[in-house]
Design a protein around this motif. Sequence first.
Motif, PDB file in Angstrom:
ATOM      1  N   ARG A  43       0.828  -1.208   0.000  1.00  0.00           N
ATOM      2  CA  ARG A  43       0.000   0.000   0.000  1.00  0.00           C
ATOM      3  C   ARG A  43       0.862   1.258   0.000  1.00  0.00           C
ATOM      4  NH1 ARG A  43      -4.360  -2.629   4.026  1.00  0.00           N
ATOM      5  NH2 ARG A  43      -5.912  -3.119   2.428  1.00  0.00           N
ATOM      6  N   ARG A 127     -13.844   0.073  -3.839  1.00  0.00           N
ATOM      7  CA  ARG A 127     -12.422  -0.169  -3.566  1.00  0.00           C
ATOM      8  C   ARG A 127     -11.585   0.123  -4.799  1.00  0.00           C
ATOM      9  NH1 ARG A 127     -13.662  -5.320  -1.061  1.00  0.00           N
ATOM     10  NH2 ARG A 127     -12.667  -6.282  -2.840  1.00  0.00           N
ATOM     11  N   ASP A 149      -6.340   6.308   7.520  1.00  0.00           N
ATOM     12  CA  ASP A 149      -7.682   5.868   7.120  1.00  0.00           C
ATOM     13  C   ASP A 149      -7.809   4.360   6.948  1.00  0.00           C
ATOM     14  OD1 ASP A 149      -8.764   8.485   7.054  1.00  0.00           O
ATOM     15  OD2 ASP A 149      -7.828   8.831   5.120  1.00  0.00           O
ATOM     16  N   ILE A 150      -6.705   3.694   6.662  1.00  0.00           N
ATOM     17  CA  ILE A 150      -6.798   2.238   6.505  1.00  0.00           C
ATOM     18  C   ILE A 150      -6.311   1.532   7.778  1.00  0.00           C
ATOM     19  CG2 ILE A 150      -6.116   0.228   5.114  1.00  0.00           C
ATOM     20  CD1 ILE A 150      -5.878   2.076   2.711  1.00  0.00           C
ATOM     21  N   TYR A 151      -5.239   2.070   8.380  1.00  0.00           N
ATOM     22  CA  TYR A 151      -4.680   1.389   9.562  1.00  0.00           C
ATOM     23  C   TYR A 151      -5.076   2.049  10.886  1.00  0.00           C
ATOM     24  CZ  TYR A 151      -2.182  -1.688   6.489  1.00  0.00           C
ATOM     25  OH  TYR A 151      -1.897  -2.642   5.546  1.00  0.00           O
ATOM     26  N   GLY A 152      -5.757   3.175  10.815  1.00  0.00           N
ATOM     27  CA  GLY A 152      -6.289   3.779  12.035  1.00  0.00           C
ATOM     28  C   GLY A 152      -5.252   4.366  12.972  1.00  0.00           C
TER      29      GLY A 152
ATOM     30  N   PHE B  54     -12.894   3.136   2.429  1.00  0.00           N
ATOM     31  CA  PHE B  54     -11.765   2.866   3.322  1.00  0.00           C
ATOM     32  C   PHE B  54     -12.054   1.653   4.191  1.00  0.00           C
ATOM     33  CE2 PHE B  54     -10.196   7.418   2.931  1.00  0.00           C
ATOM     34  CZ  PHE B  54      -9.020   7.053   2.308  1.00  0.00           C
ATOM     35  N   THR B  55     -13.276   1.569   4.689  1.00  0.00           N
ATOM     36  CA  THR B  55     -13.643   0.431   5.533  1.00  0.00           C
ATOM     37  C   THR B  55     -13.505  -0.867   4.740  1.00  0.00           C
ATOM     38  OG1 THR B  55     -15.183   1.865   6.692  1.00  0.00           O
ATOM     39  CG2 THR B  55     -15.470  -0.497   7.023  1.00  0.00           C
ATOM     40  N   GLN B  58      -9.914  -1.926   4.360  1.00  0.00           N
ATOM     41  CA  GLN B  58      -9.295  -2.490   5.576  1.00  0.00           C
ATOM     42  C   GLN B  58      -9.358  -4.010   5.594  1.00  0.00           C
ATOM     43  OE1 GLN B  58     -11.484  -0.537   8.668  1.00  0.00           O
ATOM     44  NE2 GLN B  58     -10.497   1.438   8.306  1.00  0.00           N
ATOM     45  N   GLN B  59     -10.322  -4.574   4.854  1.00  0.00           N
ATOM     46  CA  GLN B  59     -10.496  -6.037   4.874  1.00  0.00           C
ATOM     47  C   GLN B  59      -9.534  -6.759   3.928  1.00  0.00           C
ATOM     48  OE1 GLN B  59     -12.680  -6.890   7.162  1.00  0.00           O
ATOM     49  NE2 GLN B  59     -13.183  -4.729   7.411  1.00  0.00           N
TER      50      GLN B  59
END
Lengths: 188, 115
Positions: A43, A127, A149-152, B54-55, B58-59
Amino acid sequence: MENPAVEPVDEAHLIRTAQTGDRSAFEELVRRHQHGVFTLALRLVNDREVAADVTQDAFIRAWRGLSRFRGDAAFKTWIHRITVNAAWSMKKRTGRHRALPLEGAPPIADTTLSGDLERAGENLELRHRLRAALDQLPRPQRTVVVLKDIYGWSHGEIAETLGITVTAAKVRLHRAHHRLREHLEGES
Amino acid sequence: MKGMNARQCRRVRWRLSEVVLGDERLSVADERHAAACLSCQAEIAHYRTIDRAFTALQQEVAPAPPGLVSKVMAGLDRSPIRWFRRPVAVSVSAMSAVAVATTVAVAIRRRHAAA
């Protein structure tokens, strides 16, 4: 792939054993975290070949710094920070930026096999569009978006790991969000 | 009054990304504006779509290439990858070439000047 519930050996025990120099314990840690680390690297650098190099580099750095791992954070968090550093220093030093869109690479697997086909289709489309939009971002903006945003990650964690101020992290993120929005709007 | 509304609208829209995707809060007055403003509502809808994407991202997991674990284990005794090796080597060679070319050019010019 990283489901601790089915792992036969406790990760904390593996880490303690690896810290004594036991390579087989470290190998098991690599086996457990390779996909997560590779996904993060991919990523960040957007190139499978470079991501594999970054992954390898991250684990070598982890092996060398394992004695400093105190367990304050999860091993996964620790190795992810090392991965970001490895990707960041690689990009900074070489300027390598082979733009290979993720959709040109073998697909990233969706771990949520939903029975709801309509929702799954919508997710896939979303996506795909977001990945394309992320590809358009300059590297520093892309990095903060991936981490936040993806890993928080928090702004503070991002700032500390990238060696920038919290304000700079926030500004980059804000600009990146606006660019993403413009790109997605321009597409539809 | 209209001008003030337009300014408020621009200001609110500028901040909406961090309100929807981050943890910023609007003031009560700005919240009231956003709730009643079609442009702001459209902006919020865009950012909610991005948030959903984005959610979904994450998967995803990218499987590591086969043989990566063996490569890592084989590399433990080696130094970490020196990403800067090639660029440094290239830049040193390039600088040497420039230095030699400059010296030759200066020497030729001096010889011409002397003649």
